[in-house]
Design a protein around this motif. Structure first.
Motif, mmCIF file in Angstrom:
data_model
loop_
_atom_site.group_PDB
_atom_site.id
_atom_site.type_symbol
_atom_site.label_atom_id
_atom_site.label_comp_id
_atom_site.label_asym_id
_atom_site.label_seq_id
_atom_site.Cartn_x
_atom_site.Cartn_y
_atom_site.Cartn_z
ATOM 1 N N ALA A 1 2.656 13.598 3.305
ATOM 2 C CA ALA A 1 2.610 13.015 1.956
ATOM 3 C C ALA A 1 2.447 11.492 2.037
ATOM 4 O O ALA A 1 1.647 10.896 1.303
ATOM 5 C CB ALA A 1 3.883 13.374 1.194
ATOM 6 N N ARG A 2 3.196 10.875 2.922
ATOM 7 C CA ARG A 2 3.072 9.411 3.052
ATOM 8 C C ARG A 2 1.683 9.035 3.577
ATOM 9 O O ARG A 2 1.111 8.024 3.175
ATOM 10 C CB ARG A 2 4.163 8.850 3.984
ATOM 11 C CG ARG A 2 5.482 8.618 3.301
ATOM 12 C CD ARG A 2 6.383 7.682 4.104
ATOM 13 N NE ARG A 2 6.199 6.270 3.759
ATOM 14 C CZ ARG A 2 6.866 5.272 4.340
ATOM 15 N NH1 ARG A 2 7.723 5.528 5.318
ATOM 16 N NH2 ARG A 2 6.663 4.024 3.971
ATOM 17 N N LEU A 3 1.152 9.843 4.496
ATOM 18 C CA LEU A 3 -0.184 9.548 5.025
ATOM 19 C C LEU A 3 -1.238 9.621 3.924
ATOM 20 O O LEU A 3 -2.130 8.785 3.854
ATOM 21 C CB LEU A 3 -0.538 10.529 6.149
ATOM 22 C CG LEU A 3 0.182 10.272 7.472
ATOM 23 C CD1 LEU A 3 0.013 11.471 8.398
ATOM 24 C CD2 LEU A 3 -0.341 9.001 8.139
ATOM 25 N N ALA B 1 9.143 2.039 8.622
ATOM 26 C CA ALA B 1 10.559 1.871 8.274
ATOM 27 C C ALA B 1 10.676 1.146 6.937
ATOM 28 O O ALA B 1 11.738 1.159 6.314
ATOM 29 C CB ALA B 1 11.292 1.097 9.366
ATOM 30 N N ARG B 2 9.589 0.507 6.490
ATOM 31 C CA ARG B 2 9.604 -0.167 5.179
ATOM 32 C C ARG B 2 9.084 0.787 4.124
ATOM 33 O O ARG B 2 7.953 1.271 4.202
ATOM 34 C CB ARG B 2 8.719 -1.427 5.222
ATOM 35 C CG ARG B 2 9.269 -2.439 6.197
ATOM 36 C CD ARG B 2 9.240 -3.840 5.785
ATOM 37 N NE ARG B 2 9.069 -4.219 4.422
ATOM 38 C CZ ARG B 2 9.372 -5.452 3.985
ATOM 39 N NH1 ARG B 2 9.875 -6.343 4.819
ATOM 40 N NH2 ARG B 2 9.185 -5.782 2.743
ATOM 41 N N PRO B 3 9.878 1.055 3.098
ATOM 42 C CA PRO B 3 9.431 1.962 2.041
ATOM 43 C C PRO B 3 8.277 1.374 1.220
ATOM 44 O O PRO B 3 7.600 2.101 0.499
ATOM 45 C CB PRO B 3 10.676 2.160 1.171
ATOM 46 C CG PRO B 3 11.621 1.068 1.548
ATOM 47 C CD PRO B 3 11.268 0.613 2.919
ATOM 48 N N ASP B 4 8.033 0.060 1.344
ATOM 49 C CA ASP B 4 6.946 -0.563 0.579
ATOM 50 C C ASP B 4 5.658 -0.671 1.392
ATOM 51 O O ASP B 4 4.738 -1.398 1.014
ATOM 52 C CB ASP B 4 7.371 -1.953 0.088
ATOM 53 C CG ASP B 4 7.816 -2.866 1.224
ATOM 54 O OD1 ASP B 4 7.796 -2.428 2.393
ATOM 55 O OD2 ASP B 4 8.185 -4.027 0.940
ATOM 56 N N ALA C 1 -5.951 15.420 8.004
ATOM 57 C CA ALA C 1 -6.040 15.965 6.644
ATOM 58 C C ALA C 1 -6.209 14.844 5.616
ATOM 59 O O ALA C 1 -6.869 15.024 4.592
ATOM 60 C CB ALA C 1 -4.801 16.795 6.330
ATOM 61 N N ALA C 2 -5.621 13.684 5.911
ATOM 62 C CA ALA C 2 -5.731 12.551 4.987
ATOM 63 C C ALA C 2 -7.063 11.815 5.155
ATOM 64 O O ALA C 2 -7.337 10.858 4.434
ATOM 65 C CB ALA C 2 -4.562 11.590 5.202
ATOM 66 N N GLY C 3 -7.860 12.267 6.134
ATOM 67 C CA GLY C 3 -9.167 11.647 6.346
ATOM 68 C C GLY C 3 -9.096 10.298 7.040
ATOM 69 O O GLY C 3 -10.017 9.489 6.934
ATOM 70 N N LEU C 4 -7.993 10.059 7.759
ATOM 71 C CA LEU C 4 -7.825 8.776 8.432
ATOM 72 C C LEU C 4 -8.332 8.846 9.869
ATOM 73 O O LEU C 4 -8.130 9.843 10.558
ATOM 74 C CB LEU C 4 -6.337 8.394 8.438
ATOM 75 C CG LEU C 4 -5.757 8.066 7.063
ATOM 76 C CD1 LEU C 4 -4.235 8.153 7.085
ATOM 77 C CD2 LEU C 4 -6.215 6.675 6.632
#
Lengths: 87, 357
Positions: free
Chosen positions: B98-100, B68-71, B145-148
């Motif tokens: 994209a965020r991941l 919920a925090r954009p930072d 996909a992000a390798g996490l």
């Protein structure tokens, strides 16, 4: 040449300066490494296989390569079973 | 006293209490902190650097819903740069591929994604968020996909014990490296909803048997951690590994706590990261020293040979069940207040749930 082991993507090797030790970090896990385990893990770069790692350590520590190879295999097997090293 | 106090290992950073889900078993306080009270980006980044310098190795970015925090990405980057092993505890519903990817680039090591039930309708009912389950499942591809690395987390209660086997199968299908199945701990919203969430002893035993069998079957493929419920135990857990021994928690507004429910304990005041350094608080704050070690313990803990194993159990649970945070945790059969715990176990089951909001 056998496949070269590497750390699993979620495992991170780092020096823990506050406690003066090396640790391997994973979800909910802090593995404190002894000197041998650290020496082995520091050589995991995805290109060296077990034999190459053992040869390098044997040269560094001036010890018989067969003995070192057994130690390397044991440490890696243990970490593999915990999902921290692949393959 | 700092000479004998070990540095903390883990930091739970509650970036916000805001969350789109309304799970009735949430351990957040019933009096949720508001957006306007939250620490700003720069302060969180300073907290991360101070934590690493203090000796913290593992960071859990939590909430509420931390995304919920954009930072979140900026805070993650600072934490990873400082050397913290960074774990994101998320409901998943505010994230996308994209965020991941941005989080992975920032140095995130691991994602812990919650599921409420194996079936969408039941899951959405528990989380009080329509479409949430489907969003979570859709997100998993992006995590890989992000390798996490992925842990699936499931909190058990009376409303999803029919789904344990199915949730294990789902976690396996989703490619989780690890599955955490934890019975509800009764703090915050969960305490308020205790009578509706509490399983029977038979249900607890069945869940344990199911998990242990799966753990055996999946060995080497998916690790499974099982957290048994305190109320059905005869010995308490070492809550947080002992008060002020391994963990600290920072609330959205910057209060530093020995555990996430510590603010329920009357008479303790918790300094904020905006007032003192994290190290100053860890070693010096009265609230951290109040239940550190064994000197504060009354009987039966004081003379117990397990006093340095379980450290008297959970202070907040002792408070919730006895009205006195200094008592032995009634999860211990030796507690003189054991009857209070047994009464809660035997209380008639309720159906109505208060969703967190």
């Amino acid at each position: 040449m056998s496949e070269a082991p590497r750390l699993s993507p979620h495992a991170r090797l780092r020096h823990d300066a506050a406690r003066g030790q090396w640790v391997l970090l994973a979800p909910e896990r802090v593995l404190v490494l002894d000197e041998t385990s650290h020496a082995i893990l520091a050589l995991l770069d995805g290109t060296r296989d077990v034999a190459a790692i053992a040869a390098q350590l044997a040269a560094e520590y001036d010890a018989p390569a067969e003995e070192i190879a057994a130690d390397v295999a044991a440490v890696l097997d243990d970490l593999r079973a915990q999902g921290l090293v692949r393959p | 006293m700092s000479g004998s106090i070990p540095p903390p290992i883990g930091l739970l950073a509650e970036l916000t209490h805001r969350c789109p889900l309304g799970c009735p078993y949430c351990s957040n306080p019933t009096d949720l902190e508001k957006r306007g009270a939250e620490l700003d980006t720069a302060t969180w980044q300073r907290v991360m650097r101070e934590a690493a310098a203090l000796g913290v190795l593992q960071l859990h970015l939590s909430g509420g819903e931390p995304a919920a925090r954009p930072d979140l990405e900026a805070i993650t980057a600072t934490a990873a740069e400082a050397g913290l092993y960074t774990n994101l505890i998320t409901s998943g519903v505010l994230l996308n591929g994209a965020r991941l990817r941005a989080l992975a680039d920032a140095g995130l090591a691991h994602v812990q994604l919650s599921l409420q039930h194996a079936e969408a309708a039941a899951a959405d009912r528990i989380g009080n968020f329509r479409g949430g389950h489907a969003r979570k499942l859709a997100l998993v591809e992006g995590i890989h996909a992000a390798g996490l690395a992925l842990t699936i987390n499931v909190v058990l209660h009376r409303g999803n014990l029919d789904s344990v086997e199915a949730m294990i199968a789902l976690a396996e299908r989703l490619g989780a490296g690890r599955l955490e199945i934890a019975h509800t701990q009764y703090h915050g919203w969960a305490l308020r909803n205790r009578a509706a969430l509490m399983p029977s002893a038979a249900q607890v035993a069945e869940s344990r048997a199911t998990v242990l069998a799966a753990r055996e079957r999946l060995q080497g493929r998916m690790a499974i951690d099982f957290v048994a419920p305190d109320y059905h135990a005869s010995r308490p857990k070492a809550c947080m590994g002992g008060w002020g021994r391994q963990f600290l928690n920072v609330t959205p507004s910057g209060a530093v706590l020995p555990c996430h429910a510590a603010e329920t304990i009357p008479g303790l005041s918790f300094p904020r990261v905006t007032e003192q350094s994290l190290a100053g608080i860890w070693y010096g704050a009265e609230a951290f020293n109040r239940f550190r070690g064994t000197a504060w313990m009354p009987e039966p803990c004081r003379s117990c040979d397990r006093r340095e194993v379980d450290w008297g159990g959970c202070r907040c649970q002792a408070l919730a069940l006895t009205g006195d945070a200094t008592q032995a945790d009634p999860a211990c059969a030796l507690s003189p207040h054991r009857a209070a715990l047994l009464a809660a176990l035997e209380a008639p089951a309720e159906d109505s749930l208060a969703f967190r909001r």
